[in-house]
Design an enzyme around this catalytic site. Structure first.
Site, PDB file in Angstrom:
ATOM      1  N   ASP A 155      54.100  40.308  43.362  1.00 31.99           N
ATOM      2  CA  ASP A 155      54.030  41.364  42.352  1.00 31.99           C
ATOM      3  C   ASP A 155      55.203  42.332  42.447  1.00 31.99           C
ATOM      4  OD1 ASP A 155      52.105  40.812  40.573  1.00 31.99           O
ATOM      5  OD2 ASP A 155      50.578  42.131  41.396  1.00 31.99           O
ATOM      6  N   ASP A 471      37.278  42.411  43.518  1.00 29.05           N
ATOM      7  CA  ASP A 471      36.679  41.225  44.108  1.00 29.05           C
ATOM      8  C   ASP A 471      35.150  41.337  44.188  1.00 29.05           C
ATOM      9  OD1 ASP A 471      36.950  43.250  45.959  1.00 29.05           O
ATOM     10  OD2 ASP A 471      38.492  42.212  47.109  1.00 29.05           O
TER      11      ASP A 471
END
Ligand SMILES: *[C@@H]1O[C@H](CO)[C@@H](O)[C@H](O)[C@H]1NC(C)=O
Length: 765
Positions: A155, A471
Site C-alpha cells: 500500500d 476483520d
C-alpha cells in the site's frame, strides 16, 4: 480410504475439556456468581436502607452519599454482567486435531489452489527484509507449488519493496529446494540464518554436505540482505537493476504514495515454465506484486481495501479456492499449516459449513515476564478455544484461511459442497511471456479506485469497510449468515510475529481495536441487538466480550478514582471487616484473582508476568478504551476527531530495545493517554498518603480506620503498587524512555486539584 457410501474417517477431531476439570470450573464459577450477586444485594439494600437494622452503627459515620453509591452500584452491575459474558469463553472450550495423512491419502492429487495474501503498508515501519522473510516462509509451504500463489500487496507502492521482492524471487530459487531437501523448519530464512555461526567440522559425511550448502545459502542470504538494506537506507534502487527490469517503468508516472496508477507485476507464474523453475528444475509458486491504484479523492479503506483488491486481482491470475491472509510481520513457523487448514475445509462430513479457519497470533522475542502483555496466551490457549466451542473463532485478520466464495459473500447453504469442485477448473496449458503481460493488463483495472463504485464490495462482498477492525466485522457478517469457523492451534505454532515493544504502541493499537469493536456494537451487525437468531447465544456473548471494551472503561475509571478520593473524606464504600457483607467481597476478590493467576500460570506464564498483565489490563482500560469511547461517541454525535490509523512500528532503536530486554517500561514521549495514566497514578498516591496520615493522627486510632475502610485502602494501595513504573518514569528515570517533565507537572496539578476539589465538595458527605 472408505468404500463408497460409507462415511470415511474424519479428517479432524474435536475434543472437549475433560469432565472433571469442566465440572470443577463450572461449580467454581457458580460460586463466584453467588458472590457477585451478594455484592449487588449489598449495594441495593444499603442504598435504599432496607437492610433492617442489622448494621445500624454504620450510620454513625453519617449518611451515605447517594451519588457515590449509585455510581458504585452501576459499576458493580456492569462488572458482574461483563463477568457473565466472559463465561462464554470458558464454559465449553474445544480442542481440534487434524489428520493430515488422511488428507494426502484421499486428495493429494486434487488439492485446491491456495492464494496467500501478504499485506504491507509502510516500508519505514515494516522493514522490507521482514516482509521478505514472511513471503519466503509462505512460498516454502509444504504444498504442491503449482497450486500455491503468493501475492504481496504494497500500500506504499514502494520501489524498494518491489526491488526487494525481485531479490527474493532470485533467492527463492535456491531457498525453496534447500528447504525441501533438508526438511528445514521453520522456513523463514532469518529464523535460521540471522547470526548463525557455521559449524566448522563434522564427523558425518551427510553433515558436511549440509554444512556446505548451509554456508552457500547463508552467503546468498547475507548478500541479498545487504543489498536490500542498502537500498532501504539510501531510498534508491541500484541503477543497473532498475534499467534491467521492465517492471520499474511502472513507477515513471508515479507521483506519490497517495497518487499513482495500479502497479502490478507477475514475478513468477506456475505456468510459465521458462522462468518459474527453481534451481532443481521444479515449478515455483506464483508470485505477484500489487500496489493498487491510489487517488487522493478516493477513500482507500486501509487494509480492507487492499484485501479486496487482492481478492479480485488474484481471481484473474490464480483464483485459488482458499485464501490465506497474513500480516507482513507474521512469518510462517510451520510448513504444514495449509494442510492443517484443508483438513477442516475438506472434511467430508463437517467441512462444508466451515467458512474460515483461524490460527492464533504468536510472538517471538517476548521477554520472560512479558511487560506489555504481548503474549495473549490466555486468549490463545483458553479463550479462543472457548469461543470455538460456542460456534466459531473470531476472524483476527492474520493467520486465517478463508473459502474464497464465502468471503465474497456466498449465502449459507446446508448442501455438501461436492468435493470434486475443488479441482482447479482452468486448463493446464503453459503460458508465455506475452500472455503474462496480457494477464497483467487485464487484471489491473480490478485494482483501480473506481472499480468498486456501485458494487457490493465493502458491504456484502469481501472485507467490510468503515470499521477499525474490519476483520472482526467481516468474520461477524460471515457468522451472521450461518457459517461457522474453527480455531486451529497446533502444538508447533503456525505463525510467529514480532511483539510490540513500547507502551505507546500497545495503547495505540488497543485504542484502534476498542474503537472498531465499539463500531461493531452500534452497527447493523451489533451482536447484542441484531444478532438474535443469527448467532448462537454463546457466540453473541463471545462477540460482546469485545464490543463492550470501550464502554467498560467508565466503570473501571470510576473504581480507580472515586473509592480512593472517598478515603480523603473518610467515606466508606465497602463493608467493614466485621460485617457479614465483607465475605462476598473478600471471596470475589480472592477467588477472581486466584483463578486468573492459575489460568495465567497454566498457560505458561510467570507470577511476575501475571502482575504485568494486570497492569496492562488496567492501562488499556483506563486510557486506550476510554479514549476510544470518547472519540466514538463524538463521532456518533457528528464531531469526528482526526485521529487517523497509526501503523504500529515494528522497528526499535538500539537503547530502547535494550530497555525492552531488561523489562523497563518504555514511555518515550508524551501523549494524552500517558497524561491520563499518570494523573490516575498520582491521584491514588495522594489519596493513599492522605489516608495514611489521617489514620496516624486520628483520634479513632489507626486500627479503627483500617477496620472501617480496609477494602478501600487495599484497592488504593494496589493501584499505587501497580503504578510503580509510572512513578519511576515520572521522577526517577534519566533515560529517554521515561516520561517527560511536562507530563509530570500536568499530572501532579490535575491529581492534586481533583483531591482538593473533592474534599471541598459538599454534596458528597
Ligand atoms: C517454530 O518452529 C520450530 C521448528 O519446527 C520449533 O522448534 C519451534 O518450537 C516453533 N516455535 C513455536 C513457538 O512453536
Amino acid at each position: 480410504m472408505a468404500k463408497k457410501g460409507e462415511i470415511p474417517y474424519p479428517m479432524f477431531e474435536t475434543r472437549r475439556a475433560t469432565g472433571g476439570w469442566l465440572i470443577t470450573y463450572r461449580l467454581f464459577s457458580i460460586s463466584l456468581f453467588i458472590g457477585i450477586f451478594s455484592i449487588w444485594l449489598y449495594r441495593f439494600s444499603h442504598l435504599f436502607n432496607i437492610h433492617g437494622g442489622v448494621e445500624e452503627e454504620e450510620d454513625d459515620d453519617g449518611e451515605k452519599s447517594w451519588v457515590v453509591w449509585v455510581g458504585s452500584l452501576a459499576a458493580e452491575l456492569f462488572f458482574g454482567l461483563y463477568w457473565l459474558l466472559t463465561q462464554a469463553l470458558r464454559w465449553n472450550p474445544v480442542f481440534r486435531q487434524t489428520f493430515k495423512h488422511r488428507l494426502s491419502q484421499r486428495y493429494e492429487h486434487s488439492l485446491p489452489g491456495v492464494d496467500v495474501f501478504v499485506c504491507t503498508a509502510d516500508p519505514d515501519k515494516e522493514p522490507p527484509m521482514m516482509v521478505m522473510n514472511t513471503v519466503l516462509s509462505v512460498m516454502a509451504y509444504d504444498y504442491p507449488s503449482d497450486k500455491l500463489s503468493v501475492y504481496l500487496s504494497d500500500d506504499a507502492a514502494s520501489e524498494i519493496t518491489f526491488y526487494a521482492l525481485l531479490e527474493t524471487r532470485s533467492f527463492a530459487k535456491k531457498w525453496l529446494p534447500f528447504c525441501k531437501r533438508f526438511h528445514m523448519e521453520p522456513r523463514s530464512p532469518s529464523a535460521h540464518l540471522d547470526g548463525l555461526c557455521l559449524p566448522t567440522s563434522s564427523d558425518h559425511d551427510d553433515d558436511s554436505i549440509w554444512i556446505q550448502e548451509l554456508a552457500a545459502i547463508k552467503k546468498l542470504y547475507d548478500d541479498m540482505e545487504r543489498r536490500i538494506e542498502d537500498a532501504t537506507k539510501s531510498g534508491q534502487v541500484p541503477r543497473d537493476v532498475r534499467s534491467m527490469h521492465k517492471g520499474f517503468s511502472q513507477w515513471d508516472a508515479y507521483s506519490s504514495r497517495r497518487d499513482h496508477d495500479t502497479i502490478l507485476k507477475i514475478l513468477l507464474h506456475t505456468k510459465d515454465s521458462l522462468n518459474s523453475k527453481d534451481a532443481d528444475g521444479s515449478v515455483m509458486p506464483t508470485l505477484v506484486y500489487l500496489a493498487r491504484e491510489k487517488r487522493s479523492q478516493y477513500h482507500h479503506h486501509f487494509k480492507a481495501g487492499a484485501m479486496n483488491s487482492l481478492i479480485r486481482v488474484s481471481s484473474k491470475i490464480s483464483n485459488g479456492k482458499i485464501i490465506l491472509n497474513v500480516d507482513c510481520d507474521m512469518a510462517s513457523n510451520s510448513s504444514e499449516s495449509v494442510r492443517d487448514a484443508l483438513c477442516f475445509f475438506m472434511d467430508e462430513e463437517k467441512g462444508h459449513e466451515i467458512a474460515f479457519v483461524q490460527f492464533p497470533q504468536n510472538f517471538v522475542g517476548v521477554t520472560k515476564n512479558d511487560l506489555y502483555a504481548n503474549h495473549v496466551q490466555v486468549f490463545n490457549k483458553l479463550e479462543a478455544h472457548g469461543s470455538d466451542g460456542c460456534g466459531g473463532s473470531l476472524y483476527i485478520g492474520t493467520g486465517s484461511f478463508h473459502r474464497r466464495d464465502i468471503l465474497c459473500g456466498r449465502k449459507f447453504s446446508d448442501q455438501h459442497n461436492a468435493i470434486n469442485d475443488w479441482n482447479n477448473d482452468d486448463d493446464d496449458q503453459l503460458i508465455m511471456e506475452e500472455s503474462l503481460q496480457k494477464q497483467e493488463q487485464e487484471s489491473k483495472p480490478l485494482a483501480s479506485c473506481t472499480y468498486e463504485q456501485n458494487t457490493l464490495w465493502g458491504s456484502e462482498r469481501g472485507l467490510i469497510y468503515g470499521c477499525a477492525v474490519e476483520d472482526v466485522m467481516t468474520g461477524l457478517s460471515i457468522h451472521s449468515k450461518g457459517w461457522r469457523s474453527v480455531y486451529c492451534n497446533p502444538e508447533r505454532k503456525a505463525f510467529l510475529g514480532a511483539p510490540l515493544t513500547t507502551l505507546g504502541q500497545v495503547l495505540v493499537q488497543q485504542k484502534r481495536w476498542a474503537e472498531g469493536d465499539f463500531q461493531i456494537l452500534v452497527s447493523k451487525y451489533s451482536p447484542p441487538w441484531h444478532a438474535y437468531g443469527k448467532l448462537s447465544v454463546g457466540l453473541q456473548m463471545v462477540y460482546c466480550n469485545y464490543c463492550f471494551w470501550a464502554p467498560k472503561s467508565l466503570p473501571i475509571l470510576y473504581y480507580c478514582i472515586v473509592p480512593s478520593l472517598c478515603l480523603l473524606k473518610g467515606i466508606p464504600l465497602f463493608p467493614k471487616i466485621s460485617s457479614p457483607w465483607f465475605i462476598p467481597f473478600a471471596y470475589v476478590i480472592l477467588a477472581g484473582n486466584t483463578s486468573s493467576l492459575v489460568e495465567f500460570l497454566s498457560c505458561g506464564g510467570t507470577v511476575q508476568g501475571w502482575w504485568n498483565e494486570q497492569r496492562m489490563w488496567l492501562y488499556k482500560r483506563t486510557s486506550s478504551f476510554f479514549f476510544a469511547f470518547v472519540e466514538s461517541i463524538l463521532k456518533l454525535l457528528g464531531f469526528p476527531l482526526a485521529s487517523g490509523f497509526a501503523i504500529t512500528t515494528k522497528v526499535a532503536e538500539q537503547d530502547a530495545s535494550q530497555r525492552y530486554e531488561k523489562e523497563i517500561m518504555e514511555f518515550g514521549g508524551s501523549s494524552p493517554m500517558f497524561t491520563l495514566l499518570a494523573t490516575l497514578a498520582m491521584l491514588n498516591l495522594f489519596c493513599f498518603l492522605g489516608v495514611s496520615m489521617d489514620a496516624l493522627i486520628s483520634e479513632d486510632g489507626f486500627i479503627r480506620v483500617l477496620e472501617k475502610m480496609i477494602l478501600q485502602i487495599m484497592l488504593c494501595g494496589v493501584l499505587v503498587l501497580i503504578n510503580v513504573p509510572i512513578y519511576e518514569g515520572l521522577f526517577f528515570r534519566k533515560d529517554k524512555g521515561g516520561l517527560p517533565t511536562s507530563v509530570a507537572i500536568k499530572s501532579t496539578i490535575f491529581a492534586s486539584s481533583a483531591c482538593v476539589l473533592f474534599k471541598g465538595m459538599n454534596f458528597i458527605t
